[in-house]
Design an enzyme around this catalytic site. Structure first.
Site, PDB file in Angstrom:
ATOM      1  N   ASP A 159       0.915  -1.212   0.126  1.00  0.00           N
ATOM      2  CA  ASP A 159      -0.040   0.016   0.057  1.00  0.00           C
ATOM      3  C   ASP A 159       1.082   1.259  -0.006  1.00  0.00           C
ATOM      4  O   ASP A 159       2.232   1.243   0.389  1.00  0.00           O
ATOM      5  CB  ASP A 159      -0.926   0.062   1.141  1.00  0.00           C
ATOM      6  CG  ASP A 159      -2.041  -0.924   1.184  1.00  0.00           C
ATOM      7  OD1 ASP A 159      -2.150  -1.521   0.077  1.00  0.00           O
ATOM      8  OD2 ASP A 159      -2.517  -1.532   2.169  1.00  0.00           O
ATOM      9  N   TYR A 202       4.773  -9.180   7.795  1.00  0.00           N
ATOM     10  CA  TYR A 202       4.164  -7.984   8.005  1.00  0.00           C
ATOM     11  C   TYR A 202       4.327  -7.726   9.731  1.00  0.00           C
ATOM     12  O   TYR A 202       4.347  -8.630  10.610  1.00  0.00           O
ATOM     13  CB  TYR A 202       2.672  -7.918   7.777  1.00  0.00           C
ATOM     14  CG  TYR A 202       2.344  -7.975   6.269  1.00  0.00           C
ATOM     15  CD1 TYR A 202       2.264  -6.737   5.413  1.00  0.00           C
ATOM     16  CD2 TYR A 202       1.986  -9.350   5.686  1.00  0.00           C
ATOM     17  CE1 TYR A 202       1.941  -6.985   4.337  1.00  0.00           C
ATOM     18  CE2 TYR A 202       1.679  -9.236   4.552  1.00  0.00           C
ATOM     19  CZ  TYR A 202       1.802  -8.253   3.557  1.00  0.00           C
ATOM     20  OH  TYR A 202       1.354  -8.355   2.261  1.00  0.00           O
TER      21      TYR A 202
END
Length: 373
Positions: free
Chosen positions: A197, A265
């Site tokens: 993102d 992540y």
């Protein structure tokens, strides 16, 4: 180059004449080749000036009337040893260009010279240069791809150099502009192994990518120097590493493997109403779980509304205060981690919100590792 071209042209015309029935020249082309060939060879050499190449190939476009005339000759006379004019001319031009320039003829050339005998023109088409490497994105707010130019909406204008895109604020633009200068390329396209993102960082060893440099007039450069210049200009924003020359095939491999890679992540999670250490232990229930994830609402405008199945392999956490904790997730590529946390109003299940029974959301996201084999 004047005399060498003239000498070679005479040899070519003699060769063509030797295959023409005596008495009046070529009935197939009506003298088109003798009129245009010399001019077009000189134009080809002019197109090659200042271009770094090691191999070349010729292509030929003939007037439709010549093709029709050739077809009629075949149909009416069926000459046993008649070779296609296009094939013959292409081979002769390959020999001519190679003799005049020293470039080798290849089926996978650095450039193709298109001889258009209908327009009397020559066009040089340069094969792309491909560079593989990894990039790290150190700041949030940087997109992977260039954005449409706000002035023209992507149509191309003076403000964007007629590209339709702006290089500022993107990995593609920051890296591509430096590479474009080194290779004197017209444009570039970044092909990544997935994408993060805009508001996420890409850390660790970085994300694999291939930069495709379009119409490059140079094909060689010291990639350590290229790497150093990119990192100098983009200091604090992005970094690149392990640059190496590659091939188009690498793009296909990246795209095929991207959905199947594992990714690690780190997310900063905020929980409404707060969270206790003991409650966080419940998140271990995500380990090994298959997540049913319907396309997140935030990307429905660009993604098909389908349900994907993705697996979580490992979960760890660190409580920061009453309302915040760090979440570390090792999972399949293609899992939307923000929605794994929020639940996206039930579109992702199970989720952190569902397990804790409290609304949770991701306020920061970092990709720590892209595990490509």
């Amino acid at each position: 180059m004047g005399k060498p071209v003239d000498d070679l042209l005479n040899s070519l015309m003699n060769l063509l004449d030797s295959e023409t029935p005596s008495g009046g020249g070529c009935h197939l082309c009506d003298g088109l080749l003798s009129r245009e060939l010399g001019k077009m060879l000189r134009k080809a050499l002019s197109e090659l000036e200042g271009v770094e190449l090691s191999s070349v190939k010729s292509g030929v476009s003939l007037p439709a009337i010549l093709i029709e005339r050739e077809d009629r000759i075949r149909a009416n006379h069926n000459p046993p040893k008649m070779r296609s004019l296009k094939v013959t001319l292409t081979r002769l031009l390959d020999v001519a260009i190679s003799s005049l320039t020293g470039l080798k003829v290849s089926q996978e050339p650095d450039a193709i010279l298109i001889f258009d005998f209908e327009r009397g023109d020559v066009k040089l088409e340069l094969a792309p240069v491909f560079i593989f490497g990894r990039y790290r994105k150190l700041q949030r707010g940087i997109s992977q791809s260039r954005r449409k130019c706000p002035e023209c909406g992507g149509r191309g204008c003076e403000a964007c150099g007629w590209k339709g895109k702006i290089p500022q604020g993107s990995v593609e633009g920051i890296v591509g502009e430096v590479m474009r200068e080194f290779f004197s390329a017209e444009d570039y396209v970044l092909h990544g192994a997935g994408r993060e993102d805009v508001d996420a960082r890409m850390l660790g060893e970085g994300r694999p990518f291939v930069m495709e440099l379009l119409s490059p007039k140079r094909r060689s450069a010291d990639l350590r120097e290229v790497e150093s210049e990119i990192n100098r200009r983009a200091a604090g924003l992005i970094e690149v590493k392990n640059l190496e020359f590659s091939r188009r095939e690498k793009i296909r491999i990246l795209k095929e493997r991207s959905p199947n890679v594992k990714k690690l992540y780190r997310a900063l999670v905020e929980v409404e109403g707060g969270v206790e250490e003991g409650e966080l232990e419940l998140l271990k229930g995500l380990e090994g779980a298959v997540i049913r994830q319907r396309t997140p609402k935030r990307v429905l405008w660009r993604r098909a509304d389908i349900t994907r199945l993705k697996r979580v392999y490992e979960v760890n956490f660190r409580r920061i205060d009453d309302k915040k904790f760090e979440l570390f997730v090792l999972c399949d590529g293609g899992l939307y981690v923000k929605e794994l946390i929020s639940g996206d109003d039930g579109r992702t299940s199970p989720s952190v919100t569902e397990i804790l029974g409290k609304k949770s959301f991701c306020s920061e996201l970092d990709v720590l590792e892209v595990m490509v084999e």
